[in-house]
Each structure stands twice: as structure tokens, then as C-alpha cells.
Design a protein around this motif. Structure first.
Motif, PDB file in Angstrom:
ATOM      1  N   ASN A 149      38.963  -1.957 -89.424  1.00 52.97           N
ATOM      2  CA  ASN A 149      39.935  -2.969 -89.805  1.00 52.97           C
ATOM      3  C   ASN A 149      39.349  -4.334 -90.144  1.00 52.97           C
ATOM      4  N   LYS A 150      38.039  -4.438 -90.185  1.00 57.31           N
ATOM      5  CA  LYS A 150      37.447  -5.725 -90.557  1.00 57.31           C
ATOM      6  C   LYS A 150      36.636  -5.578 -91.830  1.00 57.31           C
ATOM      7  N   GLY A 151      36.707  -6.588 -92.700  1.00 55.28           N
ATOM      8  CA  GLY A 151      35.916  -6.529 -93.926  1.00 55.28           C
ATOM      9  C   GLY A 151      34.506  -7.025 -93.672  1.00 55.28           C
ATOM     10  N   ARG A 152      33.688  -6.955 -94.708  1.00 58.76           N
ATOM     11  CA  ARG A 152      32.283  -7.389 -94.577  1.00 58.76           C
ATOM     12  C   ARG A 152      31.966  -8.415 -95.653  1.00 58.76           C
ATOM     13  N   LEU A 153      30.997  -9.258 -95.343  1.00 56.50           N
ATOM     14  CA  LEU A 153      30.524 -10.223 -96.338  1.00 56.50           C
ATOM     15  C   LEU A 153      29.228  -9.692 -96.946  1.00 56.50           C
ATOM     16  N   PHE A 154      29.221  -9.526 -98.268  1.00 51.99           N
ATOM     17  CA  PHE A 154      28.026  -9.068 -98.977  1.00 51.99           C
ATOM     18  C   PHE A 154      27.435 -10.231 -99.758  1.00 51.99           C
ATOM     19  N   ILE A 155      26.146 -10.424 -99.605  1.00 46.55           N
ATOM     20  CA  ILE A 155      25.463 -11.444-100.404  1.00 46.55           C
ATOM     21  C   ILE A 155      24.687 -10.742-101.511  1.00 46.55           C
ATOM     22  N   THR A 173      23.168 -29.367-103.517  1.00 48.13           N
ATOM     23  CA  THR A 173      23.385 -30.212-104.689  1.00 48.13           C
ATOM     24  C   THR A 173      22.437 -29.768-105.806  1.00 48.13           C
ATOM     25  N   TYR A 174      22.960 -29.717-107.021  1.00 40.16           N
ATOM     26  CA  TYR A 174      22.153 -29.422-108.203  1.00 40.16           C
ATOM     27  C   TYR A 174      22.481 -30.473-109.236  1.00 40.16           C
ATOM     28  N   LEU A 175      21.442 -31.123-109.756  1.00 38.51           N
ATOM     29  CA  LEU A 175      21.601 -32.118-110.818  1.00 38.51           C
ATOM     30  C   LEU A 175      22.740 -33.094-110.515  1.00 38.51           C
ATOM     31  N   GLY A 176      22.771 -33.563-109.274  1.00 37.64           N
ATOM     32  CA  GLY A 176      23.748 -34.594-108.895  1.00 37.64           C
ATOM     33  C   GLY A 176      25.151 -34.088-108.596  1.00 37.64           C
ATOM     34  N   ASN A 177      25.347 -32.764-108.634  1.00 33.78           N
ATOM     35  CA  ASN A 177      26.675 -32.223-108.307  1.00 33.78           C
ATOM     36  C   ASN A 177      26.617 -31.377-107.051  1.00 33.78           C
ATOM     37  N   TYR A 178      27.752 -31.346-106.361  1.00 37.54           N
ATOM     38  CA  TYR A 178      27.842 -30.506-105.160  1.00 37.54           C
ATOM     39  C   TYR A 178      28.303 -29.109-105.537  1.00 37.54           C
ATOM     40  N   TYR A 179      27.770 -28.123-104.782  1.00 31.50           N
ATOM     41  CA  TYR A 179      28.193 -26.722-104.900  1.00 31.50           C
ATOM     42  C   TYR A 179      28.364 -26.212-103.475  1.00 31.50           C
ATOM     43  N   GLY A 180      29.539 -25.686-103.134  1.00 28.28           N
ATOM     44  CA  GLY A 180      29.735 -25.230-101.760  1.00 28.28           C
ATOM     45  C   GLY A 180      30.543 -23.950-101.673  1.00 28.28           C
ATOM     46  N   THR A 181      30.306 -23.215-100.581  1.00 27.94           N
ATOM     47  CA  THR A 181      31.039 -21.966-100.317  1.00 27.94           C
ATOM     48  C   THR A 181      32.111 -22.238 -99.266  1.00 27.94           C
ATOM     49  N   PRO A 182      33.390 -22.246 -99.642  1.00 26.67           N
ATOM     50  CA  PRO A 182      34.439 -22.522 -98.659  1.00 26.67           C
ATOM     51  C   PRO A 182      34.533 -21.416 -97.593  1.00 26.67           C
ATOM     52  N   LYS A 183      34.665 -21.868 -96.356  1.00 29.27           N
ATOM     53  CA  LYS A 183      34.632 -20.945 -95.218  1.00 29.27           C
ATOM     54  C   LYS A 183      35.963 -20.197 -95.017  1.00 29.27           C
ATOM     55  N   LYS A 184      37.069 -20.960 -95.100  1.00 29.19           N
ATOM     56  CA  LYS A 184      38.378 -20.397 -94.708  1.00 29.19           C
ATOM     57  C   LYS A 184      38.774 -19.128 -95.460  1.00 29.19           C
ATOM     58  N   PRO A 185      38.712 -19.128 -96.827  1.00 36.98           N
ATOM     59  CA  PRO A 185      39.136 -17.905 -97.524  1.00 36.98           C
ATOM     60  C   PRO A 185      38.303 -16.695 -97.121  1.00 36.98           C
ATOM     61  N   ILE A 186      36.991 -16.911 -96.902  1.00 38.04           N
ATOM     62  CA  ILE A 186      36.119 -15.788 -96.527  1.00 38.04           C
ATOM     63  C   ILE A 186      36.559 -15.232 -95.173  1.00 38.04           C
ATOM     64  N   GLU A 187      36.784 -16.135 -94.220  1.00 35.39           N
ATOM     65  CA  GLU A 187      37.182 -15.675 -92.874  1.00 35.39           C
ATOM     66  C   GLU A 187      38.526 -14.951 -92.921  1.00 35.39           C
ATOM     67  N   ARG A 188      39.454 -15.502 -93.754  1.00 35.00           N
ATOM     68  CA  ARG A 188      40.784 -14.900 -93.838  1.00 35.00           C
ATOM     69  C   ARG A 188      40.708 -13.485 -94.447  1.00 35.00           C
ATOM     70  N   LYS A 205      21.242 -19.886 -95.368  1.00 37.28           N
ATOM     71  CA  LYS A 205      22.199 -20.705 -94.588  1.00 37.28           C
ATOM     72  C   LYS A 205      23.395 -19.858 -94.146  1.00 37.28           C
ATOM     73  N   VAL A 206      23.864 -18.968 -95.034  1.00 33.54           N
ATOM     74  CA  VAL A 206      25.026 -18.126 -94.699  1.00 33.54           C
ATOM     75  C   VAL A 206      24.666 -17.179 -93.550  1.00 33.54           C
ATOM     76  N   ARG A 207      23.454 -16.598 -93.602  1.00 35.17           N
ATOM     77  CA  ARG A 207      23.041 -15.691 -92.513  1.00 35.17           C
ATOM     78  C   ARG A 207      22.983 -16.429 -91.192  1.00 35.17           C
ATOM     79  N   GLU A 208      22.568 -17.725 -91.238  1.00 32.57           N
ATOM     80  CA  GLU A 208      22.508 -18.511 -89.998  1.00 32.57           C
ATOM     81  C   GLU A 208      23.909 -18.800 -89.470  1.00 32.57           C
ATOM     82  N   ALA A 209      24.856 -19.010 -90.410  1.00 35.85           N
ATOM     83  CA  ALA A 209      26.211 -19.411 -90.010  1.00 35.85           C
ATOM     84  C   ALA A 209      27.102 -18.239 -89.629  1.00 35.85           C
ATOM     85  N   MET A 210      26.787 -17.043 -90.150  1.00 38.30           N
ATOM     86  CA  MET A 210      27.675 -15.889 -89.904  1.00 38.30           C
ATOM     87  C   MET A 210      26.883 -14.663 -89.520  1.00 38.30           C
TER      88      MET A 210
END
Ligand code: 5GP
Length: 218
Positions: free
Chosen positions: A5-11, A77-92, A111-116
Motif C-alpha cells: 500500500n505504499k508507493g516508491r520514489l524512483f530517481i 541554483t543554476y545560472l542565478g535561478n532556483y530549482y527545487g523538488t517540492p516535498k509535499k506532493p511526493i509524500e502525499r 541530497k534526496v537519498r539523505e533526506a528520504m
């Protein structure tokens, strides 16, 4: 019988020219149980980019507020812009049993492996440096300089392939996607995926005297 009943995160990672974008698109069209994590980014959309398809285009202010609120699993950050992976939708999604695919570079993956915990990671390789060079020079938009810096970046990324659970060589797209599906299918039966089921069975064993057979205690 519903056992998992639980999904998995694939990188999914791989150097530019490895074909990971094509592999990802083909996998998503084959598998409705997998959804793509949408990154929040602060650069403006390029021509043809549809908001919400791969990226959510947000303002710097909004990104910084989300960052302060701890809403990202990882960011860069890449070339002055932020890029991020939102946590909430993944957890939901994961808690509802959906599998989530995250296309990210080797640093983000770390970083994702460290966080999850319980993340399955796959690295896409070109069949050889020669083929990679041919693929990159085939993109007529790239200058010789850009190709050579992408090749160097590819060498650096391939040097991190040992951090991944599986390596897929992309010599042929169909075969590469078949192999990725085989990994995903086998993963459903890994202990990590079956952990809840095993625990539920053990928990149910506590509530009854299962050693009694046919009413006769052993
Ligand atoms: P582009 O602007 O060319 O679409 O992406 C620039 C870089 O940002 C690429 O290397 C891409 O893989 C990376 N990127 C895209 N989304 C994310 C994300 O959510 N987190 C991180 N760390 N990098 C990302």
C-alpha cells in the motif's frame, strides 16, 4: 489481495546525451502507476514549455518563502535561478500508493537519498564515450565548446554511477525502457516494498492463537 500500500520514489539520473528524457517519457506513457515529480523553478518558461508539465514556474519571492518553510526535499541554483523538488506532493503520492519518478542530477540525487529512506535510484549510461560524443555533436544547436564541456560533465557524472542501485545502458530506447520496467517490477517484491505487508501479517498474528489447529492446541 492488496499487499503493497505504499508507493516508491524512483530517481533517474544520467549525463546529457544519455537519453534519459526519452526513456522517462516512454516509461510514463507505459505506466499509469508512476507520476512525475514537478520541480519548482524561477527561470521563465522557454518556448514550448508547458507550465506544470515538467516545471512549475514560480517567482523568486515565492521560492524563497517555500524554502524558509522547509517545503523542498532538495534544491539548487543554476545560472542565478532556483530549482527545487517540492516535498509535499511526493509524500502525499507515496502515502496513497503511487510511485513517483524524479529526474535529477547526481548532486540532487545525493541530497534526496539523505533526506528520504527507501529511494530506488537508476543511472542511465551511454554505450560508450564515442557514442555520447556523436549524440552531442548531432545536436546542431551546440557549439564545439559546449559539446566538450558537456562531455567533461558526463565524465564527472559517470564517475558517480557507483552511488546508484542500478545502471542501464541506453543503446536502444525500447530495450532501455524494458530494462527500467523490469527493475521497477522486481522492486515491488523487495523487502522495502513489502515491509508493511510483512509487519501487518505479524501484527495480525498477535491477535489470535494461530498455533491452535482444528481446535486442538499443539
Ligand atoms: P534547465 O533550465 O535547462 O531546464 O535545467 C537546468 C538544470 O536544472 C538541469 O541540470 C536540470 O537537471 C536541473 N534541475 C531541474 N529540476 C531540478 C530540481 O528540482 N532540483 C535540482 N537540484 N536540479 C534540477
Amino acid at each position: 489481495m492488496m499487499v503493497n500500500n505504499k508507493g516508491r520514489l524512483f530517481i533517474l539520473s544520467g549525463p546529457s546525451g544519455s537519453g534519459k528524457d526519452t526513456i522517462m517519457r516512454e516509461l510514463l506513457s507505459r505506466r499509469k502507476d508512476i507520476c512525475l515529480s514537478i520541480s519548482s523553478i524561477t527561470r521563465p518558461p522557454r518556448q514550448g514549455e508547458i507550465p506544470g508539465e515538467k516545471y512549475d514556474f514560480i517567482s523568486k519571492e515565492k521560492f524563497e518563502t517555500m524554502l524558509l518553510n522547509g517545503e523542498f526535499l532538495e534544491y539548487n541554483t543554476y545560472l542565478g535561478n532556483y530549482y527545487g523538488t517540492p516535498k509535499k506532493p511526493i509524500e502525499r503520492w507515496i502515502s496513497c500508493g503511487r510511485n513517483v519518478l524524479l529526474e535529477i542530477d547526481v548532486n540532487g540525487a545525493r541530497k534526496v537519498r539523505e533526506a528520504m529512506s527507501g529511494v530506488l535510484s537508476v543511472f542511465i549510461m551511454p554505450p560508450s564515450m564515442q557514442v555520447l560524443k556523436e549524440r552531442l555533436t548531432g545536436r546542431s544547436t551546440e557549439s564545439a565548446e559546449a559539446v566538450s564541456s558537456r562531455l567533461q560533465a558526463a565524465i564527472d557524472e559517470i564517475g558517480c554511477a557507483n552511488e546508484y542501485d542500478y545502471i542501464i545502458v541506453n543503446d536502444n530506447i525500447t530495450e532501455a525502457v524494458n530494462n527500467l520496467e523490469a527493475i521497477i517490477n522486481a522492486d515491488r517484491f523487495s523487502y522495502k516494498s513489502m515491509e508493511n505487508f510483512v509487519k501487518e501479517v505479524l501484527e495480525s498474528a498477535k491477535s489470535c492463537d494461530w498455533k491452535a489447529v482444528g481446535g486442538i492446541r499443539q
